[in-house]
Design a protein around this motif. Structure first.
Motif, PDB file in Angstrom:
ATOM      1  N   GLY A 136      12.350   8.014  -7.643  1.00  0.00           N
ATOM      2  CA  GLY A 136      13.155   7.005  -8.320  1.00  0.00           C
ATOM      3  C   GLY A 136      12.425   6.279  -9.429  1.00  0.00           C
ATOM      4  O   GLY A 136      12.964   5.322  -9.999  1.00  0.00           O
ATOM      5  N   GLY A 137      11.204   6.688  -9.721  1.00  0.00           N
ATOM      6  CA  GLY A 137      10.448   6.046 -10.785  1.00  0.00           C
ATOM      7  C   GLY A 137       9.930   4.673 -10.429  1.00  0.00           C
ATOM      8  O   GLY A 137       9.613   3.878 -11.320  1.00  0.00           O
ATOM      9  N   GLN A 138       9.849   4.353  -9.139  1.00  0.00           N
ATOM     10  CA  GLN A 138       9.405   3.030  -8.692  1.00  0.00           C
ATOM     11  C   GLN A 138       7.953   2.998  -8.220  1.00  0.00           C
ATOM     12  O   GLN A 138       7.433   1.933  -7.890  1.00  0.00           O
ATOM     13  CB  GLN A 138      10.310   2.548  -7.551  1.00  0.00           C
ATOM     14  CG  GLN A 138      11.784   2.450  -7.926  1.00  0.00           C
ATOM     15  CD  GLN A 138      12.017   1.504  -9.082  1.00  0.00           C
ATOM     16  OE1 GLN A 138      11.534   0.376  -9.057  1.00  0.00           O
ATOM     17  NE2 GLN A 138      12.743   1.963 -10.086  1.00  0.00           N
ATOM     18  N   LEU A 139       7.306   4.151  -8.176  1.00  0.00           N
ATOM     19  CA  LEU A 139       5.924   4.196  -7.694  1.00  0.00           C
ATOM     20  C   LEU A 139       4.982   3.610  -8.735  1.00  0.00           C
ATOM     21  O   LEU A 139       5.115   3.883  -9.931  1.00  0.00           O
ATOM     22  CB  LEU A 139       5.519   5.641  -7.388  1.00  0.00           C
ATOM     23  CG  LEU A 139       4.097   5.843  -6.846  1.00  0.00           C
ATOM     24  CD1 LEU A 139       3.954   5.213  -5.477  1.00  0.00           C
ATOM     25  CD2 LEU A 139       3.749   7.331  -6.803  1.00  0.00           C
ATOM     26  N   GLN A 158       0.857  -1.179   0.000  1.00  0.00           N
ATOM     27  CA  GLN A 158       0.000   0.000   0.000  1.00  0.00           C
ATOM     28  C   GLN A 158       0.898   1.235   0.000  1.00  0.00           C
ATOM     29  O   GLN A 158       2.101   1.135  -0.212  1.00  0.00           O
ATOM     30  CB  GLN A 158      -0.921  -0.034   1.220  1.00  0.00           C
ATOM     31  CG  GLN A 158      -1.803  -1.272   1.243  1.00  0.00           C
ATOM     32  CD  GLN A 158      -2.438  -1.535   2.593  1.00  0.00           C
ATOM     33  OE1 GLN A 158      -2.102  -0.914   3.587  1.00  0.00           O
ATOM     34  NE2 GLN A 158      -3.363  -2.470   2.636  1.00  0.00           N
ATOM     35  N   MET A 159       0.314   2.401   0.243  1.00  0.00           N
ATOM     36  CA  MET A 159       1.094   3.620   0.271  1.00  0.00           C
ATOM     37  C   MET A 159       1.817   3.720   1.615  1.00  0.00           C
ATOM     38  O   MET A 159       1.196   3.877   2.658  1.00  0.00           O
ATOM     39  CB  MET A 159       0.177   4.834   0.088  1.00  0.00           C
ATOM     40  CG  MET A 159       0.878   6.077  -0.451  1.00  0.00           C
ATOM     41  SD  MET A 159       1.980   6.903   0.707  1.00  0.00           S
ATOM     42  CE  MET A 159       0.782   7.681   1.776  1.00  0.00           C
ATOM     43  N   ASP A 160       3.145   3.611   1.605  1.00  0.00           N
ATOM     44  CA  ASP A 160       3.957   3.710   2.806  1.00  0.00           C
ATOM     45  C   ASP A 160       4.580   5.111   2.860  1.00  0.00           C
ATOM     46  O   ASP A 160       5.445   5.432   2.035  1.00  0.00           O
ATOM     47  CB  ASP A 160       5.054   2.652   2.792  1.00  0.00           C
ATOM     48  CG  ASP A 160       5.885   2.650   4.072  1.00  0.00           C
ATOM     49  OD1 ASP A 160       5.744   3.590   4.877  1.00  0.00           O
ATOM     50  OD2 ASP A 160       6.667   1.708   4.268  1.00  0.00           O
ATOM     51  N   PRO A 161       4.145   5.957   3.804  1.00  0.00           N
ATOM     52  CA  PRO A 161       4.668   7.321   3.865  1.00  0.00           C
ATOM     53  C   PRO A 161       6.191   7.379   3.986  1.00  0.00           C
ATOM     54  O   PRO A 161       6.813   8.345   3.545  1.00  0.00           O
ATOM     55  CB  PRO A 161       3.995   7.891   5.120  1.00  0.00           C
ATOM     56  CG  PRO A 161       2.755   7.077   5.301  1.00  0.00           C
ATOM     57  CD  PRO A 161       3.128   5.704   4.842  1.00  0.00           C
ATOM     58  N   LYS A 162       6.806   6.350   4.571  1.00  0.00           N
ATOM     59  CA  LYS A 162       8.250   6.367   4.797  1.00  0.00           C
ATOM     60  C   LYS A 162       9.044   6.180   3.498  1.00  0.00           C
ATOM     61  O   LYS A 162      10.179   6.634   3.387  1.00  0.00           O
ATOM     62  CB  LYS A 162       8.629   5.276   5.797  1.00  0.00           C
ATOM     63  CG  LYS A 162       8.048   5.487   7.198  1.00  0.00           C
ATOM     64  CD  LYS A 162       8.438   4.351   8.128  1.00  0.00           C
ATOM     65  CE  LYS A 162       7.842   4.556   9.520  1.00  0.00           C
ATOM     66  NZ  LYS A 162       8.189   3.427  10.435  1.00  0.00           N
ATOM     67  N   THR A 163       8.469   5.505   2.540  1.00  0.00           N
ATOM     68  CA  THR A 163       9.199   5.216   1.304  1.00  0.00           C
ATOM     69  C   THR A 163       8.571   5.861   0.074  1.00  0.00           C
ATOM     70  O   THR A 163       9.148   5.809  -1.013  1.00  0.00           O
ATOM     71  CB  THR A 163       9.257   3.697   1.073  1.00  0.00           C
ATOM     72  OG1 THR A 163       7.911   3.180   0.935  1.00  0.00           O
ATOM     73  CG2 THR A 163       9.936   2.991   2.239  1.00  0.00           C
ATOM     74  N   PHE A 164       7.406   6.486   0.253  1.00  0.00           N
ATOM     75  CA  PHE A 164       6.640   6.973  -0.897  1.00  0.00           C
ATOM     76  C   PHE A 164       7.425   7.974  -1.750  1.00  0.00           C
ATOM     77  O   PHE A 164       7.544   7.811  -2.966  1.00  0.00           O
ATOM     78  CB  PHE A 164       5.333   7.612  -0.423  1.00  0.00           C
ATOM     79  CG  PHE A 164       4.493   8.153  -1.543  1.00  0.00           C
ATOM     80  CD1 PHE A 164       3.628   7.324  -2.228  1.00  0.00           C
ATOM     81  CD2 PHE A 164       4.582   9.487  -1.928  1.00  0.00           C
ATOM     82  CE1 PHE A 164       2.857   7.809  -3.277  1.00  0.00           C
ATOM     83  CE2 PHE A 164       3.821   9.976  -2.976  1.00  0.00           C
ATOM     84  CZ  PHE A 164       2.954   9.134  -3.642  1.00  0.00           C
TER      85      PHE A 164
END
Length: 451
Positions: A92-95, A80-86
């Motif tokens: 980095g183009g990984q979303l 899901q959406m993780d604020p720590k890594t979002f």
């Protein structure tokens, strides 16, 4: 099932391309599509392997969707959406192109430009005009643009043990509708002895602040309000004090909340599953967890509407990567509507679930109004396998309550309010006025970043 079959024929005939200038690429030669015109989108929200039934359903739905939409491919991922890594994933183009969020996330994401405006792509989306306005507002920016779509919703109420109600001389079909009645019922249940607790509540890991918000809403107050364009704390109020005073009195005067505090959801569910807890604040989705983990029966539990005049409603949905192409956004909208906002599939989903010991008929996910809601209700009644009468108090009362969403920067605010809940439940001489004043100053600081 006729509605599903009709829609499949329309899609197969290519008529779906007329929706919103085409919800799918429909042969577009955009660079986001392959040479064969196929658009591949990455989406998260796929159930983990530890949830085998849900994952199997999800994977089957992906295959069915792709069969009906030969120009779209779904690259599904867990998470899901993780604020720590979002932010790092976005930079980095990984979303993922389509990513899962809770109702507490969109306001900040929209403000920071981390979601795509999908307004021009949703015209004509089936049933979107029947999604409750409050849940679309969660994904609406200050500019009036729409930045996402909801897929699930909950409203808090009271989960209660029907057997303990009967033993305490209470009518399990007429649960409390005011906090004074909750307090009185907790006294009678607590008086049963043998370690029985009348009422329990959370107070850590942001869950205390979440529940305190629901308490304040139910008593007619707010956690935060916007005045003259600026957000400010609003819980240092009569409603805020009444909520804490009620909790204090139930804990220390009545002694109906037990001696063990600093609880979170798993602790309270375990108490309810042991048969030693009378009531706690939660959504109906807690019941399957209790039944499965503690080998209880659905008949053991009832759900009441939130005492007072309002309840906290929350939920989840999906937003779109701001770097996603129009073709990917259109394909993503088509997937979300087909998978999550499609009352024509409710009968199929309920029948499938009922064959795998999945509860059907819990009062959940009231996203729709009108014809869409009626279609879902009809299917739920046909395939219900849990005691509908036990949820009647919740359904009837919840319909008349104001549904209030969580405040902006909710998780940060909840961290502050956890401390308020903890102090009242662990310190008999806690200074409620001072607690509220100190917390309000901290929350005012948190809200300065909200526009």
């Amino acid at each position: 099932m006729a509605g599903i079959q009709s829609r499949r024929r329309l899609i197969a005939a290519g008529i779906a391309c007329a929706l919103s200038a085409g919800l799918v690429a429909c042969g577009s030669d955009s660079s986001s599509a392959g040479k064969d015109g196929v658009v591949t989108i990455t989406v998260n929200g796929m159930p983990p392997k530890t949830q085998p039934v849900d994952r199997t359903y999800f994977e089957a739905d992906v295959k069915a969707f792709e069969k009906e939409h030969p120009k779209i491919r779904i690259d599904a991922r867990e998470g899901q959406m993780d604020p720590k890594t979002f932010s790092a994933k976005l930079a980095g183009g990984q979303l993922e192109d389509v990513y899962y969020v809770y109702f507490t996330d969109p306001a900040g994401l929209i403000q920071r430009g981390q979601g795509a405006d999908i307004s021009k792509y949703v015209k004509g989306v089936p049933y979107l005009d029947q999604v409750k306005e409050d849940y679309l507002k969660v994904f609406t920016g200050a500019d009036g643009g729409l930045y996402g779509l909801p897929n699930g919703q909950y409203s808090l109420g009271l989960i209660y043990n029907r057997d303990l109600f009967e033993k305490a001389g209470l009518d399990p079909d007429k649960p409390p509708v005011t906090w004074d009645e909750v307090r009185e019922a907790a006294k009678r249940i607590g008086a049963l002895g043998n370690g029985t607790v009348g009422y329990a509540d959370y107070s850590k890991n942001n869950q205390g602040g979440w529940h305190y918000t629901a308490w304040v809403y139910s008593m007619g107050g707010d956690i935060a309000v916007k005045e003259e364009g600026r957000w400010k704390a609003a819980f240092n109020s009569d409603a805020g004090r009444k909520a804490l005073q009620m909790l204090h009195d139930m804990r220390w005067t009545d002694r109906t909340m037990g001696t063990r505090q600093l609880l979170q959801i798993e602790d309270v569910q375990k108490m309810m599953g042991s048969g030693k807890l009378g009531m706690y604040m939660a959504g109906p989705d807690n019941i399957p967890t209790i039944v499965k983990q503690f080998e209880r029966k659905y008949e053991d539990y009832g759900v009441a509407g939130m005492p007072g005049n309002a309840t906290l409603g929350g939920g989840s949905g999906f937003m779109f990567n701001p770097k996603a192409s129009p073709e990917k956004i259109k394909a993503g909208i088509e997937w979300l509507q087909w998978k999550y906002l499609n009352p024509d599939r409710t009968e199929f989903e309920d029948k499938r679930a009922s064959n795998n010991d999945v509860p059907i008929g819990l009062p959940l996910d009231r996203l729709f109004t009108g014809v869409a809601a009626a279609k879902q209700d009809l299917a739920h009644r046909e395939y219900a396998n849990v005691p509908q009468g036990n949820y009647k108090p919740f359904i009837e009362r919840n319909a008349g309550l104001e549904q209030k969403v969580e405040p902006p920067n909710a998780q940060q605010i909840y961290t502050v309010l956890d401390g308020v809940m903890q102090a009242v439940l662990t310190k008999k001489d806690a200074d409620i006025d001072q607690l509220l004043a100190d917390a309000a100053k901290k929350v005012d600081g948190i809200l300065t970043t909200v526009k």
